[in-house]
Structure formats: C-alpha cells, structure tokens
Scaffold this motif. Structure first.
Motif, PDB file in Angstrom:
ATOM      1  N   SER A   1     -21.175   4.493 -30.161  1.00  0.00           N
ATOM      2  CA  SER A   1     -20.522   4.737 -28.869  1.00  0.00           C
ATOM      3  C   SER A   1     -19.240   3.914 -28.812  1.00  0.00           C
ATOM      4  O   SER A   1     -19.234   2.732 -29.167  1.00  0.00           O
ATOM      5  CB  SER A   1     -21.447   4.354 -27.712  1.00  0.00           C
ATOM      6  N   SER A   2     -18.168   4.579 -28.347  1.00  0.00           N
ATOM      7  CA  SER A   2     -16.875   3.895 -28.254  1.00  0.00           C
ATOM      8  C   SER A   2     -16.604   3.380 -26.850  1.00  0.00           C
ATOM      9  O   SER A   2     -15.541   2.833 -26.582  1.00  0.00           O
ATOM     10  CB  SER A   2     -15.749   4.861 -28.670  1.00  0.00           C
ATOM     11  N   GLN A   3     -17.567   3.542 -25.946  1.00  0.00           N
ATOM     12  CA  GLN A   3     -17.368   3.086 -24.575  1.00  0.00           C
ATOM     13  C   GLN A   3     -18.508   2.150 -24.179  1.00  0.00           C
ATOM     14  O   GLN A   3     -19.533   2.061 -24.853  1.00  0.00           O
ATOM     15  CB  GLN A   3     -17.334   4.276 -23.609  1.00  0.00           C
ATOM     16  N   ALA A   4     -18.289   1.440 -23.076  1.00  0.00           N
ATOM     17  CA  ALA A   4     -19.296   0.503 -22.587  1.00  0.00           C
ATOM     18  C   ALA A   4     -20.462   1.281 -21.984  1.00  0.00           C
ATOM     19  O   ALA A   4     -20.261   2.153 -21.131  1.00  0.00           O
ATOM     20  CB  ALA A   4     -18.681  -0.438 -21.552  1.00  0.00           C
ATOM     21  N   GLU A   5     -21.655   0.971 -22.424  1.00  0.00           N
ATOM     22  CA  GLU A   5     -22.855   1.650 -21.932  1.00  0.00           C
ATOM     23  C   GLU A   5     -23.803   0.616 -21.310  1.00  0.00           C
ATOM     24  O   GLU A   5     -24.137  -0.394 -21.926  1.00  0.00           O
ATOM     25  CB  GLU A   5     -23.577   2.375 -23.071  1.00  0.00           C
ATOM     26  N   GLU A   6     -24.239   0.906 -20.086  1.00  0.00           N
ATOM     27  CA  GLU A   6     -25.171   0.006 -19.420  1.00  0.00           C
ATOM     28  C   GLU A   6     -26.598   0.318 -19.878  1.00  0.00           C
ATOM     29  O   GLU A   6     -26.989   1.484 -20.016  1.00  0.00           O
ATOM     30  CB  GLU A   6     -25.087   0.159 -17.901  1.00  0.00           C
TER      31      GLU A   6
ATOM     32  N   LYS B   1     -26.391  -6.633 -20.097  1.00  0.00           N
ATOM     33  CA  LYS B   1     -26.655  -5.242 -19.755  1.00  0.00           C
ATOM     34  C   LYS B   1     -25.825  -4.230 -20.533  1.00  0.00           C
ATOM     35  O   LYS B   1     -26.190  -3.054 -20.585  1.00  0.00           O
ATOM     36  CB  LYS B   1     -26.390  -5.003 -18.261  1.00  0.00           C
ATOM     37  N   VAL B   2     -24.685  -4.636 -21.095  1.00  0.00           N
ATOM     38  CA  VAL B   2     -23.724  -3.695 -21.665  1.00  0.00           C
ATOM     39  C   VAL B   2     -23.783  -3.705 -23.193  1.00  0.00           C
ATOM     40  O   VAL B   2     -23.550  -4.751 -23.832  1.00  0.00           O
ATOM     41  CB  VAL B   2     -22.291  -4.004 -21.182  1.00  0.00           C
ATOM     42  N   ASN B   3     -24.116  -2.536 -23.752  1.00  0.00           N
ATOM     43  CA  ASN B   3     -24.137  -2.283 -25.197  1.00  0.00           C
ATOM     44  C   ASN B   3     -25.189  -3.096 -25.969  1.00  0.00           C
ATOM     45  O   ASN B   3     -25.737  -2.618 -26.954  1.00  0.00           O
ATOM     46  CB  ASN B   3     -22.756  -2.514 -25.818  1.00  0.00           C
TER      47      ASN B   3
ATOM     48  N   SER C   1     -28.615  -5.727 -25.146  1.00  0.00           N
ATOM     49  CA  SER C   1     -29.457  -6.350 -24.123  1.00  0.00           C
ATOM     50  C   SER C   1     -30.708  -6.924 -24.786  1.00  0.00           C
ATOM     51  O   SER C   1     -31.364  -6.251 -25.588  1.00  0.00           O
ATOM     52  CB  SER C   1     -29.852  -5.331 -23.045  1.00  0.00           C
TER      53      SER C   1
END
Length: 249
Positions: A58-63, A80-82, A84
């Motif tokens: 993934s190239s974006q921030a994922e919660e 929480k991001v990418n 945990s």
C-alpha cells in the motif's frame, strides 16, 4: 444528415480508473507475525506475547484495528497506521481459544486472525470424604480441564471400576468429569479415584465413600397426633385445677 458520433475517450477513462483501483485493492494485504492468512499459535502460559500487524503493498496510510474476540482493543494514536502492535500479558490458561484479529479500518473484511492454543496439563489433586446414607445417591466431581484434552478413568480401591449400568452414571465434558452412584449399598464403601491423563501430565483425586446405615424415619402424622393429645391433656388438667380453686375460694 449524418449523425455525430460520440468520442470514445470519455468512456475509456472511468474504465481505466476502476481497473487501477481494483489493482490497488487486490494487492493490499495484512500480515500478523509474518502470517498473511489466519493461523493458530500454540504456546505454553507465558509472561507476555507480542502480536504485530503490518500493511503490505500500500502506498497510502492505512488505519488498523485490533479485536479480541468481538471486542475492539484500545490503541494509542501512534500505534494505528500501517503498523500496529499489541501485547498480551500475561498469557494464561483462560486465553486458550481466544481469537485476536487485525483489520483494515476502511474495509474490515481485510483481516488476519490468530487463535491462541495455550497448552497446559490437568490440575487435579487432593481428596474428599463423603458420608451418605444407604439407598441415597452420591455424585463425585473432578476437574478435567486441560489442553490437549485429557483421558479420564475411574478406580475403586486401586482397581479399575466396573460400571453397573443400572446404578452407575458417567457424565463428561471438556472440563468436568462426574461419577454418580444411585441407591447406595454397603458394598459401595471404598476409595474412588478419578485419574485425568494427558500428554503433558497426570492428575488424580481420591473420594473416600462411607455408606451409613439408614436413619429411622418417624411418622410425622403420629408425632403430630401425640403432641395434640398431650397438649389437650395439659389444657384439661389446668381447667379442672382452676375449677377446684374457684370452689375452695
């Protein structure tokens, strides 16, 4: 008049956009302790267990979200991001069979779950004395909880117990074993031993059963009738005594 044909480009752009988004969604995945699919984790009770969830491709921030069973775990903002991490401390026998799941916040169908397989031997020991009247029933209960599940056996005076189908009943779950004897007889006197055995160890408990003589049963109706007669006799005696006192006076 010739009809004007619509340009093909506007129709191709949405199609390309949808295909591009689909490729992103398909490539994204989660891993928990390097596992990309649900798995079971076998372990003994321990002071702590770390579980790490990572977003892959993934190239974006994922919660990310963590769940224990169906209950959501509280996470700090920086956890929480990418990536945990959670810590289960301590890991005890009560955690056996518990499921921890890491899920994508925007699409909870994207998840990886781990089921804890906590190994422990049976915990069974001690002894118990039972005094029960003849013709009554008695039940002896043993804690058979263990992982892996244990095998159980009953002994009487150190000899394998032969079950009499008309009077003996066995009840067993993954946690409890019970032996019931109905209509006790003097021949049932003795020491009964419950043995619980697994690949991790063995536990046992002794029950010292004493079958007592039946206590005589007094007829309730006769006792009540006798009490009434005695009470009336006393009452009449008091009344007669009162009459004598009045006449003398």
């Amino acid at each position: 008049m010739a009809q004007r044909s619509s340009p093909a480009v506007p129709y191709q752009v949405p199609v390309l956009a949808v295909c591009f988004l689909a490729s992103i969604a398909t490539g994204l995945e989660l891993t928990v302790n390097n596992h990309a699919a649900d798995f079971s984790l076998s372990m003994f009770p321990a002071p702590a267990l770390s579980l790490s969830c990572l977003v892959q491709n993934s190239s974006q921030a994922e919660e990310l979200l963590w769940y224990r069973g169906e209950g959501q775990v509280d996470l700090r903002d920086g956890n929480k991001v990418n990536v945990s991490n959670i810590c289960v401390s301590p890991v005890t026998e009560s955690d056996n069979g518990v499921t921890f799941s890491c899920r994508l916040a925007r699409d909870k169908s994207v998840q990886v779950s781990v089921v804890l397989d906590v190994l422990f031997p049976p915990h069974l020991s001690g002894e118990e004395s039972l005094q029960v009247e003849e013709d009554k029933d008695v039940t002896m209960t043993c804690n058979a909880k263990s992982n892996p599940q244990a095998q159980t056996a009953w002994f009487k005076n150190n000899t394998t117990l032969t079950l009499q189908q008309d009077r003996y009943q066995l009840y067993q779950t993954s946690e409890v074993v019970q032996l019931s004897i109905q209509n006790l007889q003097k021949s049932d006197n003795g020491t009964y031993t419950c043995v619980v055995n697994s690949s991790l160890g063995e536990g046992r408990k002794d029950f010292h059963l004493i079958v007592e003589d039946k206590k005589p049963v007094f007829p309730t109706e006769a006792v009540i009738a006798a009490s009434v007669v005695v009470a009336l006799t006393i009452l009449f005696g008091l009344v007669a005594q009162k009459d004598k006192i009045c006449k003398v006076w």
